[in-house]
Design a protein around this motif. Structure first.
Motif, PDB file in Angstrom:
ATOM      1  N   ALA A 191       0.829  -1.210   0.000  1.00 17.17           N
ATOM      2  CA  ALA A 191       0.000   0.000   0.000  1.00 17.17           C
ATOM      3  C   ALA A 191       0.860   1.256   0.000  1.00 17.17           C
ATOM      4  CB  ALA A 191      -0.948  -0.006   1.191  1.00 17.17           C
ATOM      5  N   VAL A 192       1.815   1.329  -0.933  1.00 17.82           N
ATOM      6  CA  VAL A 192       2.738   2.469  -0.998  1.00 17.82           C
ATOM      7  C   VAL A 192       2.093   3.580  -1.805  1.00 17.82           C
ATOM      8  CG1 VAL A 192       5.027   3.226  -1.722  1.00 17.82           C
ATOM      9  CG2 VAL A 192       4.700   0.909  -0.834  1.00 17.82           C
ATOM     10  N   ASN A 193       2.213   4.805  -1.300  1.00 15.21           N
ATOM     11  CA  ASN A 193       1.782   5.960  -2.064  1.00 15.21           C
ATOM     12  C   ASN A 193       2.814   7.066  -1.903  1.00 15.21           C
ATOM     13  OD1 ASN A 193       1.155   7.472   0.393  1.00 15.21           O
ATOM     14  ND2 ASN A 193      -0.630   6.118   0.554  1.00 15.21           N
ATOM     15  N   GLY A 194       2.749   8.060  -2.789  1.00 15.82           N
ATOM     16  CA  GLY A 194       3.718   9.145  -2.752  1.00 15.82           C
ATOM     17  C   GLY A 194       4.575   9.139  -4.000  1.00 15.82           C
ATOM     18  N   GLN A 195       5.702   9.830  -3.949  1.00 14.14           N
ATOM     19  CA  GLN A 195       6.546   9.940  -5.133  1.00 14.14           C
ATOM     20  C   GLN A 195       8.019   9.890  -4.768  1.00 14.14           C
ATOM     21  OE1 GLN A 195       4.961  13.773  -6.439  1.00 14.14           O
ATOM     22  NE2 GLN A 195       6.940  14.735  -5.993  1.00 14.14           N
ATOM     23  N   ALA A 196       8.816   9.480  -5.771  1.00 14.40           N
ATOM     24  CA  ALA A 196      10.268   9.393  -5.596  1.00 14.40           C
ATOM     25  C   ALA A 196      10.917   9.568  -6.957  1.00 14.40           C
ATOM     26  CB  ALA A 196      10.668   8.054  -4.974  1.00 14.40           C
ATOM     27  N   SER A 197      12.189   9.918  -6.964  1.00 17.35           N
ATOM     28  CA  SER A 197      12.958  10.044  -8.201  1.00 17.35           C
ATOM     29  C   SER A 197      14.386   9.588  -7.946  1.00 17.35           C
ATOM     30  CB  SER A 197      12.942  11.481  -8.729  1.00 17.35           C
ATOM     31  OG  SER A 197      13.578  12.348  -7.806  1.00 17.35           O
ATOM     32  N   VAL A 198      15.034   9.100  -9.018  1.00 19.43           N
ATOM     33  CA  VAL A 198      16.397   8.587  -8.910  1.00 19.43           C
ATOM     34  C   VAL A 198      17.225   9.167 -10.050  1.00 19.43           C
ATOM     35  CG1 VAL A 198      17.863   6.538  -8.810  1.00 19.43           C
ATOM     36  CG2 VAL A 198      15.517   6.434  -7.935  1.00 19.43           C
ATOM     37  N   ASP A 199      18.408   9.681  -9.725  1.00 23.80           N
ATOM     38  CA  ASP A 199      19.403  10.100 -10.712  1.00 23.80           C
ATOM     39  C   ASP A 199      20.704   9.394 -10.369  1.00 23.80           C
ATOM     40  OD1 ASP A 199      18.122  12.292 -12.418  1.00 23.80           O
ATOM     41  OD2 ASP A 199      17.681  12.964 -10.382  1.00 23.80           O
ATOM     42  N   GLY A 200      21.287   8.723 -11.353  1.00 22.73           N
ATOM     43  CA  GLY A 200      22.486   7.951 -11.045  1.00 22.73           C
ATOM     44  C   GLY A 200      23.365   7.733 -12.246  1.00 22.73           C
ATOM     45  N   SER A 201      24.436   6.954 -12.046  1.00 20.86           N
ATOM     46  CA  SER A 201      25.381   6.651 -13.113  1.00 20.86           C
ATOM     47  C   SER A 201      26.064   5.328 -12.826  1.00 20.86           C
ATOM     48  CB  SER A 201      26.429   7.763 -13.251  1.00 20.86           C
ATOM     49  OG  SER A 201      27.230   7.825 -12.085  1.00 20.86           O
ATOM     50  N   LEU A 202      26.526   4.680 -13.915  1.00 20.15           N
ATOM     51  CA  LEU A 202      27.297   3.450 -13.854  1.00 20.15           C
ATOM     52  C   LEU A 202      28.501   3.592 -14.781  1.00 20.15           C
ATOM     53  CD1 LEU A 202      24.485   0.752 -14.128  1.00 20.15           C
ATOM     54  CD2 LEU A 202      26.093   0.892 -12.247  1.00 20.15           C
ATOM     55  N   SER A 203      29.672   3.187 -14.324  1.00 19.69           N
ATOM     56  CA  SER A 203      30.862   3.146 -15.162  1.00 19.69           C
ATOM     57  C   SER A 203      31.408   1.730 -15.159  1.00 19.69           C
ATOM     58  CB  SER A 203      31.923   4.130 -14.646  1.00 19.69           C
ATOM     59  OG  SER A 203      31.438   5.457 -14.653  1.00 19.69           O
ATOM     60  N   TRP A 204      32.034   1.327 -16.285  1.00 18.61           N
ATOM     61  CA  TRP A 204      32.525  -0.039 -16.362  1.00 18.61           C
ATOM     62  C   TRP A 204      33.792  -0.119 -17.211  1.00 18.61           C
ATOM     63  CZ3 TRP A 204      27.834   1.549 -18.430  1.00 18.61           C
ATOM     64  CH2 TRP A 204      27.802   1.696 -19.823  1.00 18.61           C
ATOM     65  N   THR A 205      34.482  -1.229 -17.067  1.00 21.23           N
ATOM     66  CA  THR A 205      35.602  -1.601 -17.914  1.00 21.23           C
ATOM     67  C   THR A 205      35.309  -2.989 -18.467  1.00 21.23           C
ATOM     68  OG1 THR A 205      36.863  -2.677 -16.153  1.00 21.23           O
ATOM     69  CG2 THR A 205      37.143  -0.298 -16.403  1.00 21.23           C
ATOM     70  N   ARG A 206      36.272  -3.569 -19.155  1.00 22.66           N
ATOM     71  CA  ARG A 206      36.068  -4.920 -19.675  1.00 22.66           C
ATOM     72  C   ARG A 206      35.903  -5.943 -18.564  1.00 22.66           C
ATOM     73  NH1 ARG A 206      40.815  -4.263 -24.149  1.00 22.66           N
ATOM     74  NH2 ARG A 206      39.562  -3.262 -25.764  1.00 22.66           N
ATOM     75  N   ASN A 207      36.338  -5.601 -17.357  1.00 25.12           N
ATOM     76  CA  ASN A 207      36.257  -6.539 -16.239  1.00 25.12           C
ATOM     77  C   ASN A 207      34.977  -6.396 -15.430  1.00 25.12           C
ATOM     78  OD1 ASN A 207      38.833  -7.603 -16.814  1.00 25.12           O
ATOM     79  ND2 ASN A 207      39.801  -5.881 -15.746  1.00 25.12           N
ATOM     80  N   GLY A 208      34.106  -5.469 -15.798  1.00 26.44           N
ATOM     81  CA  GLY A 208      32.856  -5.290 -15.068  1.00 26.44           C
ATOM     82  C   GLY A 208      32.663  -3.856 -14.617  1.00 26.44           C
ATOM     83  N   VAL A 209      31.706  -3.641 -13.711  1.00 25.88           N
ATOM     84  CA  VAL A 209      31.399  -2.303 -13.212  1.00 25.88           C
ATOM     85  C   VAL A 209      32.549  -1.798 -12.365  1.00 25.88           C
ATOM     86  CG1 VAL A 209      29.867  -0.970 -11.723  1.00 25.88           C
ATOM     87  CG2 VAL A 209      28.914  -2.665 -13.277  1.00 25.88           C
ATOM     88  N   SER A 210      33.005  -0.586 -12.657  1.00 24.20           N
ATOM     89  CA  SER A 210      34.121   0.002 -11.912  1.00 24.20           C
ATOM     90  C   SER A 210      33.648   1.064 -10.924  1.00 24.20           C
ATOM     91  CB  SER A 210      35.127   0.624 -12.888  1.00 24.20           C
ATOM     92  OG  SER A 210      34.497   1.610 -13.698  1.00 24.20           O
ATOM     93  N   ALA A 211      32.545   1.714 -11.179  1.00 27.24           N
ATOM     94  CA  ALA A 211      32.025   2.740 -10.270  1.00 27.24           C
ATOM     95  C   ALA A 211      30.548   2.934 -10.552  1.00 27.24           C
ATOM     96  CB  ALA A 211      32.773   4.064 -10.445  1.00 27.24           C
ATOM     97  N   SER A 212      29.814   3.324  -9.510  1.00 28.04           N
ATOM     98  CA  SER A 212      28.389   3.594  -9.675  1.00 28.04           C
ATOM     99  C   SER A 212      27.924   4.455  -8.516  1.00 28.04           C
ATOM    100  CB  SER A 212      27.575   2.295  -9.732  1.00 28.04           C
ATOM    101  OG  SER A 212      27.749   1.541  -8.543  1.00 28.04           O
ATOM    102  N   GLY A 213      26.806   5.102  -8.679  1.00 25.69           N
ATOM    103  CA  GLY A 213      26.242   5.934  -7.622  1.00 25.69           C
ATOM    104  C   GLY A 213      24.893   6.477  -8.045  1.00 25.69           C
ATOM    105  N   ALA A 214      24.146   6.990  -7.065  1.00 21.85           N
ATOM    106  CA  ALA A 214      22.814   7.519  -7.361  1.00 21.85           C
ATOM    107  C   ALA A 214      22.357   8.411  -6.221  1.00 21.85           C
ATOM    108  CB  ALA A 214      21.806   6.395  -7.591  1.00 21.85           C
ATOM    109  N   THR A 215      21.416   9.274  -6.546  1.00 24.90           N
ATOM    110  CA  THR A 215      20.723  10.111  -5.567  1.00 24.90           C
ATOM    111  C   THR A 215      19.234   9.821  -5.669  1.00 24.90           C
ATOM    112  OG1 THR A 215      22.386  11.868  -5.753  1.00 24.90           O
ATOM    113  CG2 THR A 215      20.250  12.456  -4.822  1.00 24.90           C
ATOM    114  N   VAL A 216      18.629   9.469  -4.528  1.00 23.69           N
ATOM    115  CA  VAL A 216      17.202   9.151  -4.480  1.00 23.69           C
ATOM    116  C   VAL A 216      16.488  10.239  -3.697  1.00 23.69           C
ATOM    117  CG1 VAL A 216      15.466   7.493  -3.764  1.00 23.69           C
ATOM    118  CG2 VAL A 216      17.672   6.679  -4.617  1.00 23.69           C
TER     119      VAL A 216
END
Length: 790
Positions: free
Chosen positions: A509-534
């Protein structure tokens, strides 16, 4: 008679001696009649049936004026210009009647050397042949069919071609029959930096019907536009045509591609069996695959891409390629189409799995060069480092290698994305993208950059997020920046558990609102950095232990893979309602690497004081958890107002500790104790107490005391589940100054039941009491009469 015979013999001898001299101008005239000027040769011998020549040369001819420009007897010659043709030795067979008609039987040539050139547009220019074939400046007759010969035999013939890719030499040995049914049997070879070829060719013509076969073909092509060399082994060609304007045939052999040294193409080698059907009509050559062909691939060990093999098939029975000879400006030079099924694909450790089927289109534009496009369908790719699968891909890939600037595009219509972890972090979603491939310099598309917008939506079509992705093909590094915009939650609309299945059974029974802004960085070996603001605003939800409303604040995540906040994050909680509403709280929230959401240092204003989470933490994923709340400076009057029991009021200050345990979604209070500071007042009077007092003198004393009870001790103990039967013990020590001259009274009230519900209904009361001297324990209420102090 003897003299006559002697004269005849002398005449014949003189004719044989002087015949070469007499024949030379005749042969020169025959050549000129065929459009060939500048002929020079030496006749070694000549007879009634054959003649032998050496040092034959045919000078280049200015087709505008018809004057010779090379060595020979023609007029206007240039001694410095190389001849069109030289022949080491030649033998001509004939008969006298044929010579008188201007024809010979057979020409046998040895050590032929012919020159020509290939222009930038691919046109082959042979000045001598152009005269034979009726080109400008040719004689009146023109054409190979009108050559004054019935056949030609060639040994050690060489055609030297000057091409934009360097000199190439074509060698020919064989015969050409120019009689009623022309026929040729040749052993052909080509040697040069760009092309090498060898093979046996047989061709025949009956009327307008032409047949050509080629066996034992060995070819290698390394044109500048290709990133490597193509080699054909054990090749064979068979062609049949009713005329020069059209025909059919087959091409087969073992095809192999080898990357050029120093090229940045990650593919080292490709090989497979070639079986192609061909049709030619009005200048357009079409190729078709009769069945699927397997292409085996070998990748550079330093490169990340891996694909074991590709099955190339005719796409729906369509032609696999079309080659137009001599295209006009802007018209495709050639096109190709096939269906490719890629086996065992991987891109380093970043992507593995089954590539989608590719319906490939390729074309060589007269203006733009090579353009390759592929329509994708199906496939199943995994991103092991992220535990994500992409399936059901649909879209189009376009590549234009060799072009600077935008050298290609990836238009992804749909990719079904799902989480591969045992406890899914997100529900299946649909991704799409419009990406461009930017080449970093000429011929540098394999070191280029992919960039463009991407979109993520629910399977039903509701948009979730939009972003921008960049990926460098050379280094394998990339970045995705994304934002969801405002996500609106409602009980009849979208719910978070539809996005994150881990929340199913945890919140509702969730109501209200939210938003997310984020980023992902990667190399050939996988994800190297990531982050977000909620960002959360006015979120409400039902948890197992309480209802939460008005959750607002900002959460900063230092990692999305795994999910982790930048330490504790402060949020506001408008209302927590475990039975009694608690408003205006704040808390520190931490999300750990394992997905745990930990709430600590929570504080709520409560009844004029505070409730503070003083020890432990609330973990959304822990099956059993312990914590302790402290009640600080709670105003008794405000608290009793919250309880809202008829006739109950008071004054004073309360404090204490409330240990809690959350087990299987239920909150247990474990021997919580609240105590008031001495000197407070408790007042309780109602119609129920009056009725009880009338039935018992002891109850009468107790209730009279509670009408204005000045307490020295007021303590409350609670134990049990918040949503079940809770044990309550209330201890009161003090007196009513208006009752028995302030006679001290000690009251202990014990009850058990669904306490919160009783409080809501205001039905806590006392049963009738029987009081005797000393201490009575009746009906769950203990009244102790205490002697007065000194």
């Amino acid at each position: 008679m003897f003299v006559f015979l002697l004269v005849i013999g002398a005449a014949i001898g003189a004719a044989l001696v002087y015949l070469p001299v007499l024949a030379r101008p005749v042969i020169v005239q025959l050549a000129e009649n065929a459009g060939i000027a500048g002929v020079d040769f030496t006749i070694d011998s000549i007879g009634w049936r054959e003649a032998s020549l050496t040092g034959l040369t045919l000078a280049a001819t200015d087709t505008d004026t018809g004057t010779g420009t090379g060595t020979g007897t023609g007029t206007g010659t240039d001694e410095s210009a190389p001849p069109d043709l030289t022949v080491g030795a030649a033998r001509v067979t004939y008969d006298v009647a044929g010579l008188l008609r201007g024809r010979a039987d057979r020409l046998v040539l040895e050590g032929v050397r012919l020159a020509g050139e290939v222009t930038e547009d691919g046109t082959v220019h042979l000045p001598l042949v152009s005269r034979f074939s009726g080109g400008e400046g040719a004689g009146a007759s023109g054409g190979f069919a009108d050559l004054p010969l019935d056949g030609i035999e060639v040994t050690d013939a060489q055609l030297a071609l000057a091409t934009p890719e360097g000199p190439h030499v074509v060698t020919v040995d064989g015969m050409l029959d120019l009689s009623t049914h022309p026929r040729a049997e040749l052993t052909l070879g080509v040697a040069g930096d760009a092309v090498s070829l060898s093979g046996d060719i047989t061709a025949g013509m009956s009327g307008q019907w032409i047949k050509l076969t080629a066996d034992a073909l060995e070819a290698e092509i390394g044109l500048p536009g290709l990133p490597g060399r193509l080699a054909l082994a054990k090749g064979a060609i068979a062609l049949e045509a009713p005329g020069l304007e059209g025909g059919t045939g087959t091409l087969s052999g073992d095809l192999r591609f080898v990357r050029r040294d120093g090229d940045d193409l990650p593919l080292r080698e490709a090989s497979g069996r070639l079986d192609i059907g061909m049709t030619y009509d009005q200048g357009l050559l079409r190729l078709a695959l009769p069945a699927c062909s397997r292409v085996d691939l070998v990748w550079d060990g330093a490169q990340p891409i891996r694909a074991k093999s590709i099955d190339l098939c005719a796409d729906g029975g369509r032609d696999v390629a079309g080659l137009r000879l001599g295209p006009a400006a802007g018209e495709p030079a050639w096109t190709a189409r096939a269906l490719a099924e890629v086996e065992g694909f991987s891109y380093g450790t970043l992507v593995t799995g089954q590539m989608p089927d590719l319906a490939i289109d390729a074309r060589q534009d007269a203006d733009r060069g090579l353009v390759v496009s592929a329509d994708m369908s199906g496939g199943k790719l995994q991103l092991p480092g992220q535990g994500i699968e992409l399936a059901g891909l649909r879209g189009r890939v376009t590549l234009a290698p060799g072009h600077a600037g935008e050298a290609g595009r990836l238009d992804l219509t749909r990719a079904d994305m799902r989480d591969l972890q045992a406890a899914p972090r997100f529900a299946p979603v649909v991704a799409s993208a419009d990406l461009s491939l930017d080449a970093l310099g000429e011929d540098g598309w394999t070191n280029g950059r992919i960039s463009g917008p991407v979109r993520v939506a629910l399977p039903a079509g509701q948009s979730l997020a939009r972003g921008t992705v960049t990926h460098d093909l050379g280094s394998g590094r990339g970045r995705l920046s994304f934002g969801t915009g405002t996500l609106l939650f409602s009980e009849k609309g979208m719910q978070p558990q539809a996005l994150a299945p881990v929340l199913r059974g945890v919140v509702a029974a969730v109501n209200g609102q939210a938003s997310v802004d984020g980023s992902l960085s990667w190399t050939r070996n996988g994800v190297s950095a990531s982050g977000a603001t909620v960002e959360m605003e006015g979120l409400g939800l039902q948890a197992s232990a309480a209802r939460f409303e008005g959750i607002s604040g900002t959460l900063e995540f230092s990692s999305l893979v795994p999910v982790r906040t930048k330490g504790p994050q402060a949020i506001a909680i408008g209302v927590v309602d475990p039975g009694v509403p608690i408003t205006g709280g704040v808390a520190l929230v931490t999300v750990g690497d394992n997905g745990d959401v930990v709430i600590e240092n929570a504080q709520w204003p409560f009844a004029g004081g505070q409730l503070v989470l003083t020890s432990g933490a609330l973990n959304t994923r822990a099956s059993v958890q312990h914590a302790e709340l402290a009640a600080l400076q709670v105003n008794l009057a405000t608290l009793l107002t919250l309880i809202d029991m008829d006739g109950l009021s008071g004054e004073g200050t309360l404090g204490g500790r409330v240990p809690i345990e959350i087990r299987d979604g239920t909150v247990f209070i474990t021997k919580a104790r609240l105590a008031a500071e001495p000197g407070g007042v408790l007042r309780y009077s109602s119609a129920g107490t009056d009725a009880a007092a009338e039935r018992s003198e002891g109850a009468n004393i107790a209730f009279k005391a509670l009408e204005n009870f000045r307490f020295e001790v007021l303590s409350v103990e609670l134990d049990g589940p918040m949503d079940g039967d809770l044990a309550l013990t209330v201890e009161l020590k003090g007196a009513n100054p208006e009752l028995l001259e302030g006679y001290p009274v000690h009251l202990t009230i014990r009850t058990e039941g669904a306490f919160l519900e009783l409080l809501r209904r205001g039905t806590v009361g006392f049963r009738a009491l029987d009081v005797v001297r000393g201490t009575d324990q009746t009906g769950g209420v203990t009244i102790e009469r205490v002697p007065p102090g000194p």
